[in-house]
Scaffold this motif. Structure first.
Motif, mmCIF file in Angstrom:
data_model
loop_
_atom_site.group_PDB
_atom_site.id
_atom_site.type_symbol
_atom_site.label_atom_id
_atom_site.label_comp_id
_atom_site.label_asym_id
_atom_site.label_seq_id
_atom_site.Cartn_x
_atom_site.Cartn_y
_atom_site.Cartn_z
ATOM 1 N N ASN A 189 0.828 -1.209 0.000
ATOM 2 C CA ASN A 189 0.000 0.000 0.000
ATOM 3 C C ASN A 189 0.862 1.260 0.000
ATOM 4 O OD1 ASN A 189 -2.475 -1.386 0.065
ATOM 5 N ND2 ASN A 189 -2.408 -1.563 2.293
ATOM 6 N N VAL A 190 1.993 1.201 0.701
ATOM 7 C CA VAL A 190 2.924 2.334 0.705
ATOM 8 C C VAL A 190 3.546 2.502 -0.673
ATOM 9 C CG1 VAL A 190 5.063 3.261 1.678
ATOM 10 C CG2 VAL A 190 3.402 2.135 3.169
ATOM 11 N N ALA A 191 3.940 1.398 -1.303
ATOM 12 C CA ALA A 191 4.490 1.453 -2.667
ATOM 13 C C ALA A 191 3.473 2.067 -3.625
ATOM 14 C CB ALA A 191 4.891 0.056 -3.126
ATOM 15 N N HIS A 192 2.218 1.665 -3.475
ATOM 16 C CA HIS A 192 1.150 2.216 -4.320
ATOM 17 C C HIS A 192 0.990 3.718 -4.095
ATOM 18 C CE1 HIS A 192 -2.669 2.427 -6.481
ATOM 19 N NE2 HIS A 192 -3.158 3.091 -5.447
ATOM 20 N N GLU A 193 1.053 4.139 -2.839
ATOM 21 C CA GLU A 193 0.891 5.551 -2.505
ATOM 22 C C GLU A 193 2.051 6.393 -3.054
ATOM 23 O OE1 GLU A 193 -1.370 8.673 -0.910
ATOM 24 O OE2 GLU A 193 -1.850 6.565 -1.270
ATOM 25 N N ILE A 194 3.263 5.852 -3.002
ATOM 26 C CA ILE A 194 4.423 6.554 -3.558
ATOM 27 C C ILE A 194 4.222 6.809 -5.049
ATOM 28 C CG2 ILE A 194 6.889 6.348 -4.110
ATOM 29 C CD1 ILE A 194 7.159 4.672 -1.521
ATOM 30 N N VAL A 195 3.806 5.773 -5.757
ATOM 31 C CA VAL A 195 3.596 5.895 -7.206
ATOM 32 C C VAL A 195 2.443 6.840 -7.506
ATOM 33 C CG1 VAL A 195 2.943 4.636 -9.293
ATOM 34 C CG2 VAL A 195 4.631 3.663 -7.714
ATOM 35 N N LYS A 196 1.389 6.777 -6.709
ATOM 36 C CA LYS A 196 0.247 7.668 -6.895
ATOM 37 C C LYS A 196 0.663 9.128 -6.757
ATOM 38 C CE LYS A 196 -4.341 8.698 -4.976
ATOM 39 N NZ LYS A 196 -5.320 8.342 -3.909
ATOM 40 N N LYS A 197 1.448 9.429 -5.726
ATOM 41 C CA LYS A 197 1.898 10.799 -5.492
ATOM 42 C C LYS A 197 2.940 11.248 -6.521
ATOM 43 C CE LYS A 197 0.887 10.929 -0.515
ATOM 44 N NZ LYS A 197 -0.076 12.030 -0.573
ATOM 45 N N SER A 198 3.569 10.284 -7.184
ATOM 46 C CA SER A 198 4.564 10.603 -8.205
ATOM 47 C C SER A 198 3.921 11.040 -9.522
ATOM 48 C CB SER A 198 5.460 9.385 -8.472
ATOM 49 O OG SER A 198 6.128 8.991 -7.295
ATOM 50 N N GLU A 199 2.628 10.756 -9.677
ATOM 51 C CA GLU A 199 1.875 11.162 -10.874
ATOM 52 C C GLU A 199 2.572 10.714 -12.161
ATOM 53 O OE1 GLU A 199 1.304 15.379 -10.423
ATOM 54 O OE2 GLU A 199 -0.311 15.112 -8.971
ATOM 55 N N ASP A 201 2.972 8.910 -15.716
ATOM 56 C CA ASP A 201 2.058 8.627 -16.828
ATOM 57 C C ASP A 201 2.720 7.695 -17.839
ATOM 58 O OD1 ASP A 201 3.511 10.089 -18.848
ATOM 59 O OD2 ASP A 201 2.626 11.946 -18.119
ATOM 60 N N GLU A 202 1.975 7.341 -18.882
ATOM 61 C CA GLU A 202 2.417 6.308 -19.826
ATOM 62 C C GLU A 202 3.575 6.737 -20.719
ATOM 63 O OE1 GLU A 202 -0.923 8.669 -21.755
ATOM 64 O OE2 GLU A 202 -0.529 7.746 -19.789
ATOM 65 N N ASN A 203 4.005 8.001 -20.631
ATOM 66 C CA ASN A 203 5.146 8.471 -21.421
ATOM 67 C C ASN A 203 6.439 8.553 -20.609
ATOM 68 O OD1 ASN A 203 3.629 8.989 -23.869
ATOM 69 N ND2 ASN A 203 2.715 10.722 -22.800
ATOM 70 N N ASP A 204 6.359 8.269 -19.320
ATOM 71 C CA ASP A 204 7.513 8.425 -18.433
ATOM 72 C C ASP A 204 8.448 7.216 -18.478
ATOM 73 O OD1 ASP A 204 6.621 10.883 -17.548
ATOM 74 O OD2 ASP A 204 5.593 10.076 -15.795
ATOM 75 N N ALA A 224 4.142 3.445 -15.801
ATOM 76 C CA ALA A 224 5.166 4.079 -16.637
ATOM 77 C C ALA A 224 5.323 3.401 -17.994
ATOM 78 C CB ALA A 224 6.502 4.057 -15.906
ATOM 79 N N LYS A 225 5.897 4.148 -18.915
ATOM 80 C CA LYS A 225 6.247 3.581 -20.224
ATOM 81 C C LYS A 225 7.329 2.522 -20.046
ATOM 82 C CE LYS A 225 8.192 4.960 -24.699
ATOM 83 N NZ LYS A 225 8.704 6.119 -25.509
ATOM 84 N N LYS A 226 8.298 2.826 -19.160
ATOM 85 C CA LYS A 226 9.412 1.908 -18.959
ATOM 86 C C LYS A 226 10.033 2.133 -17.584
ATOM 87 C CE LYS A 226 13.548 0.230 -21.371
ATOM 88 N NZ LYS A 226 14.449 0.469 -22.536
ATOM 89 N N VAL A 227 10.493 1.067 -16.951
ATOM 90 C CA VAL A 227 11.256 1.145 -15.704
ATOM 91 C C VAL A 227 12.642 0.575 -15.970
ATOM 92 C CG1 VAL A 227 11.336 0.627 -13.249
ATOM 93 C CG2 VAL A 227 9.134 0.636 -14.433
ATOM 94 N N ILE A 228 13.656 1.382 -15.740
ATOM 95 C CA ILE A 228 15.042 0.913 -15.826
ATOM 96 C C ILE A 228 15.545 0.824 -14.392
ATOM 97 C CG2 ILE A 228 17.344 1.344 -16.754
ATOM 98 C CD1 ILE A 228 15.949 3.189 -18.848
#
Length: 272
Positions: A27-37, A39-42, A62-66
């Motif tokens: 849930n914390v991981a989800h909240e971090i990503v939510k607050k990071s806003e 999008d599909e181009n990131d 995200a578009k991609k995670v490295i």
């Protein structure tokens, strides 16, 4: 599966020497990503894949995670977890040795990570000095360390505060209780967002400026005048020119004034 279940499945014991306190609450991981806003181009660079709990949440948006992981014991774990995930690129290498210039062509580059305390300063330095332009960085730190990064004066204010704020504005996103990690660390954490501010970098040579700031803070209990007088002739003249009281201590002087002081001293040295 929970973090503890992933670790048990692959018989992985976390190493204190690598600062391995892993987020265990999805849930914390989800909240971090939510607050990071995101999008599909990131394109997101993550430092410290670990068991992949944060990586997985980022990859949903995200578009991609490295993502980078130094501990190869996690290779079979993350290969299973991200089997079939086409937007997750995993590198088992030390991020501090990575050539960041290879990411230069990415238009929407962002950083997200839970950073081990013992390399926090080194990672910040690497990103600010070596990274191609990025939109923001969102990092989780031990709370006390985060307070130092945000400080603008007094006890927590330091050359590290000034270094970071030369490159970025810093804002707190959220606090994270130590109970959301395994093993449970001794202190709570904080998540900070760093928004690049390139105007200061254009005004000063960052590395030279930071050498100067370290001189100013060489003895915290002494005044700025006393710290500089043996190194810079006519110290008081320069201080008065930027309206610094010579009896001030280093922790009482804001970033913008340090930049002005550095600039006039550098100019004075060139004209001599």
């Amino acid at each position: 599966m929970k973090t503890s279940e992933w670790l048990k499945k692959y018989d992985i014991r976390l190493k204190k020497g690598l600062g391995q306190n892993f987020l265990s609450n999805s849930n914390v991981a989800h909240e971090i990503v939510k607050k990071s806003e995101i999008d599909e181009n990131d394109v997101i660079i993550e430092i410290g894949t670990g068991n992949g709990i944060l990586t997985e949440e980022i990859s949903k948006n995200a578009k991609k995670v490295i993502t980078f992981e130094i501990d190869e014991r996690f290779k079979p774990l993350v290969e299973e977890r991200f089997e079939g995930s086409k937007n997750v690129e995993i590198h088992f290498e030390d991020f501090l040795n990575t050539d960041l210039s290879k990411f230069k062509g990415i238009s929407k580059l962002k950083y997200i990570a839970n950073i081990p305390y013992y390399i926090s300063s080194k990672i910040l330095e690497k990103i600010f000095i070596e990274s191609p332009k990025f939109e923001y960085a969102i990092f989780m730190f031990q709370k006390e360390f985060g307070q130092r990064l945000m400080a603008k004066s007094k006890k927590s204010y330091s050359p590290l505060s000034i270094f970071v704020q030369t490159y970025c504005t810093v804002e707190k996103i959220m606090d994270v209780s130590k109970n959301n990690f395994i093993p449970i660390p001794k202190v709570d954490s904080v998540i900070l967002k760093f928004n690049p501010v390139y105007k200061y970098v254009k005004e000063v040579d960052p590395k030279d400026f930071m050498k100067f700031v370290h001189m100013c803070f060489s003895k915290r209990r002494k005044t700025i005048k006393n710290n500089l007088k043996e190194i810079i002739p006519d110290t008081e003249k320069y201080l008065m020119e930027v309206q610094i009281d010579p009896s001030c201590r280093p922790e009482d002087i804001p970033l913008e004034t340090y930049i002005e002081l550095y600039k006039i001293i550098a100019k004075g040295n060139k004209s001599e």
